[in-house]
Design a protein around this motif. Structure first.
Motif, PDB file in Angstrom:
ATOM      1  N   TRP A  78      24.019 -20.066  14.671  1.00 17.91           N
ATOM      2  CA  TRP A  78      22.974 -19.822  13.670  1.00 17.91           C
ATOM      3  C   TRP A  78      23.063 -20.850  12.561  1.00 17.91           C
ATOM      4  N   LEU A  79      24.252 -21.139  12.061  1.00 17.22           N
ATOM      5  CA  LEU A  79      24.418 -22.100  10.968  1.00 17.22           C
ATOM      6  C   LEU A  79      23.901 -23.489  11.344  1.00 17.22           C
ATOM      7  N   VAL A  80      24.242 -23.951  12.541  1.00 16.06           N
ATOM      8  CA  VAL A  80      23.800 -25.289  12.968  1.00 16.06           C
ATOM      9  C   VAL A  80      22.296 -25.293  13.228  1.00 16.06           C
ATOM     10  N   TRP A  81      21.781 -24.244  13.870  1.00 14.89           N
ATOM     11  CA  TRP A  81      20.330 -24.146  14.082  1.00 14.89           C
ATOM     12  C   TRP A  81      19.610 -24.157  12.732  1.00 14.89           C
ATOM     13  N   HIS A  82      20.073 -23.345  11.794  1.00  9.99           N
ATOM     14  CA  HIS A  82      19.434 -23.219  10.487  1.00  9.99           C
ATOM     15  C   HIS A  82      19.466 -24.530   9.705  1.00  9.99           C
ATOM     16  N   VAL A 103      20.262 -12.909  12.336  1.00 10.65           N
ATOM     17  CA  VAL A 103      21.349 -13.809  12.726  1.00 10.65           C
ATOM     18  C   VAL A 103      21.894 -13.402  14.095  1.00 10.65           C
ATOM     19  N   ALA A 104      22.003 -12.106  14.330  1.00 12.69           N
ATOM     20  CA  ALA A 104      22.527 -11.600  15.607  1.00 12.69           C
ATOM     21  C   ALA A 104      21.620 -11.948  16.780  1.00 12.69           C
ATOM     22  N   LYS A 105      20.349 -12.244  16.530  1.00 11.59           N
ATOM     23  CA  LYS A 105      19.404 -12.584  17.599  1.00 11.59           C
ATOM     24  C   LYS A 105      19.543 -14.034  18.073  1.00 11.59           C
ATOM     25  N   GLU A 114       7.491 -21.513  12.805  1.00  8.70           N
ATOM     26  CA  GLU A 114       7.748 -22.040  11.469  1.00  8.70           C
ATOM     27  C   GLU A 114       9.028 -21.489  10.829  1.00  8.70           C
ATOM     28  N   ASP A 115       9.693 -20.549  11.469  1.00 10.39           N
ATOM     29  CA  ASP A 115      10.908 -19.940  10.924  1.00 10.39           C
ATOM     30  C   ASP A 115      12.039 -20.964  10.876  1.00 10.39           C
ATOM     31  N   THR A 116      12.690 -21.041   9.714  1.00 12.13           N
ATOM     32  CA  THR A 116      13.835 -21.947   9.551  1.00 12.13           C
ATOM     33  C   THR A 116      15.143 -21.185   9.402  1.00 12.13           C
ATOM     34  N   GLY A 117      15.064 -19.868   9.376  1.00 14.24           N
ATOM     35  CA  GLY A 117      16.253 -19.062   9.156  1.00 14.24           C
ATOM     36  C   GLY A 117      16.456 -18.691   7.703  1.00 14.24           C
ATOM     37  N   TYR A 118      15.667 -19.279   6.810  1.00  9.10           N
ATOM     38  CA  TYR A 118      15.801 -18.968   5.387  1.00  9.10           C
ATOM     39  C   TYR A 118      15.508 -17.484   5.158  1.00  9.10           C
ATOM     40  N   GLY A 119      16.442 -16.784   4.519  1.00  9.97           N
ATOM     41  CA  GLY A 119      16.274 -15.373   4.231  1.00  9.97           C
ATOM     42  C   GLY A 119      16.563 -14.442   5.403  1.00  9.97           C
ATOM     43  N   HIS A 120      17.124 -14.965   6.475  1.00 11.50           N
ATOM     44  CA  HIS A 120      17.425 -14.119   7.635  1.00 11.50           C
ATOM     45  C   HIS A 120      18.402 -13.008   7.269  1.00 11.50           C
TER      46      HIS A 120
END
Length: 171
Positions: free
Chosen positions: A44-48, A94-96, A83-89
């Motif tokens: 998740w961290l690297v994707w984000h 994160v588990a997904k 368009e999702d960047t992970g901001y505010g997940h």
């Protein structure tokens, strides 16, 4: 003589190096592992961090994101909008982020890095004062936006390295 763009290219290269080092040799389960249910995984961290860099640099450059232009969105097949960047997940979001491979993460990051470097290397100094986001007070300039992306990328890459080290220590 070192220029502003040389420094930016170097900084984005440092993010690239950490990403490569952190994910190399890890499988999908290791990339999805979280120290606890409220923590972020390496994947998740690297994707984000890559999504944020892609989103922000493409917006500043006036180009389409690598995520959609090269169909990384389809390759990742995550249950989020394009368009999702992970901001505010949330921790549930994160588990997904599962089923990722090191090759997928480094491939996307390399493509974003290459696009970033192509853009950044050609920026004239006077362009760094151009306002790219008026939703903040004060408005955000291109120079500030790029430094923000670098700071965020290095912070998240460092977090991913920490999670990897913690996982190895608790093994």
């Amino acid at each position: 003589m070192t220029t502003s763009t040389d420094l930016l290219v170097d900084a984005f290269g440092r993010i690239r190096e950490v990403v490569e080092e952190v994910v190399t040799g890890l499988g999908p389960e290791e990339l999805a592992a979280r120290p606890d249910d409220s923590a972020n995984s390496i994947g998740w961290l690297v994707w984000h961090l890559t999504r944020v860099q892609d989103d922000h640099v493409a917006d500043a450059a006036g180009t389409e994101q690598v995520w959609t232009a090269d169909d990384w969105y389809g390759r990742f097949a995550l249950p989020f909008a394009a368009e999702d960047t992970g901001y505010g997940h949330s921790r549930m979001n994160v588990a997904k982020v599962r089923g990722l491979t090191a090759e997928l993460l480094t491939g996307y990051h390399q493509a974003v890095h290459d696009s970033t470097v192509r853009y950044v290397a050609g920026i004239p100094d006077k362009e760094f004062t151009r306002v790219v986001d008026r939703s903040w007070s004060p408005p955000v300039t291109l120079g500030v936006r790029l430094i923000s992306v670098i700071a965020d990328g290095l912070q998240h890459a460092g977090q991913a390295a920490y999670v990897r080290g913690l996982s190895a220590a608790l093994g």
